[in-house]
Design a protein around this motif. Structure first.
Motif, PDB file in Angstrom:
ATOM      1  N   MET A   1      30.699  44.686  45.175  1.00 48.81           N
ATOM      2  CA  MET A   1      31.933  44.468  44.461  1.00 48.81           C
ATOM      3  C   MET A   1      31.698  43.435  43.353  1.00 48.81           C
ATOM      4  N   LYS A   2      32.309  43.712  42.209  1.00 50.89           N
ATOM      5  CA  LYS A   2      32.177  42.780  41.091  1.00 50.89           C
ATOM      6  C   LYS A   2      32.785  41.432  41.469  1.00 50.89           C
ATOM      7  N   TYR A   4      35.108  38.690  41.709  1.00 49.40           N
ATOM      8  CA  TYR A   4      36.564  38.725  41.513  1.00 49.40           C
ATOM      9  C   TYR A   4      37.008  37.792  40.390  1.00 49.40           C
ATOM     10  N   SER A  31      40.947  49.238  43.014  1.00 46.30           N
ATOM     11  CA  SER A  31      39.654  49.853  43.346  1.00 46.30           C
ATOM     12  C   SER A  31      39.375  50.949  42.331  1.00 46.30           C
ATOM     13  N   THR A  39      36.067  53.608  45.224  1.00 46.72           N
ATOM     14  CA  THR A  39      34.820  52.901  45.505  1.00 46.72           C
ATOM     15  C   THR A  39      35.138  51.444  45.840  1.00 46.72           C
ATOM     16  N   SER A  40      34.125  50.687  46.173  1.00 50.73           N
ATOM     17  CA  SER A  40      34.329  49.268  46.461  1.00 50.73           C
ATOM     18  C   SER A  40      34.333  48.425  45.185  1.00 50.73           C
ATOM     19  N   ASP A  41      34.058  49.046  44.039  1.00 48.52           N
ATOM     20  CA  ASP A  41      34.084  48.327  42.764  1.00 48.52           C
ATOM     21  C   ASP A  41      35.527  48.136  42.302  1.00 48.52           C
ATOM     22  N   CYS A  43      38.373  47.520  39.197  1.00 50.49           N
ATOM     23  CA  CYS A  43      38.598  47.860  37.796  1.00 50.49           C
ATOM     24  C   CYS A  43      39.947  47.291  37.375  1.00 50.49           C
ATOM     25  N   SER A  63      35.366  49.540  29.019  1.00 48.49           N
ATOM     26  CA  SER A  63      34.819  48.588  29.981  1.00 48.49           C
ATOM     27  C   SER A  63      34.491  47.283  29.263  1.00 48.49           C
ATOM     28  N   ILE A  67      32.967  46.041  33.823  1.00 45.04           N
ATOM     29  CA  ILE A  67      34.215  46.241  34.562  1.00 45.04           C
ATOM     30  C   ILE A  67      35.013  47.321  33.841  1.00 45.04           C
TER      31      ILE A  67
END
Length: 79
Positions: A1-2, A4, A31, A39-41, A43, A63, A67
């Motif tokens: 995960m990016k 936060y 998400s 996904t767990s990323d 946005c 992006s 992100i």
């Protein structure tokens, strides 16, 4: 995960760019949905009141620093 904190930083930047747009109904951290699967990323989702509004129409990139920034049709009605 990016990270936060980085996502929040990008969120604030994008929010400042779109806040006065008449097409924008909201903005959120969510998400990332890729090929119909979440996904767990994280946005940034910019919510708009028309299916025809794009990132280009709002003058925002797709992006920032990896992100994703998604423009999503979603009308919010007051309760």
């Amino acid at each position: 995960m990016k990270n936060y904190d980085k996502v929040k930083e990008v969120f604030k930047t994008i929010q400042a760019q779109v806040i006065d747009s008449t097409n924008v109904t909201g903005i959120e951290i969510a998400s990332l949905k890729k090929d119909g699967v979440y996904t767990s990323d994280l946005c940034i989702r910019v919510l708009v009141n028309s299916k025809n509004v794009t990132n280009k129409d709002l003058n925002i990139p797709e992006s920032v620093d990896g992100i994703a920034i998604s423009v999503t049709y979603k009308t919010i009605f007051p309760q």
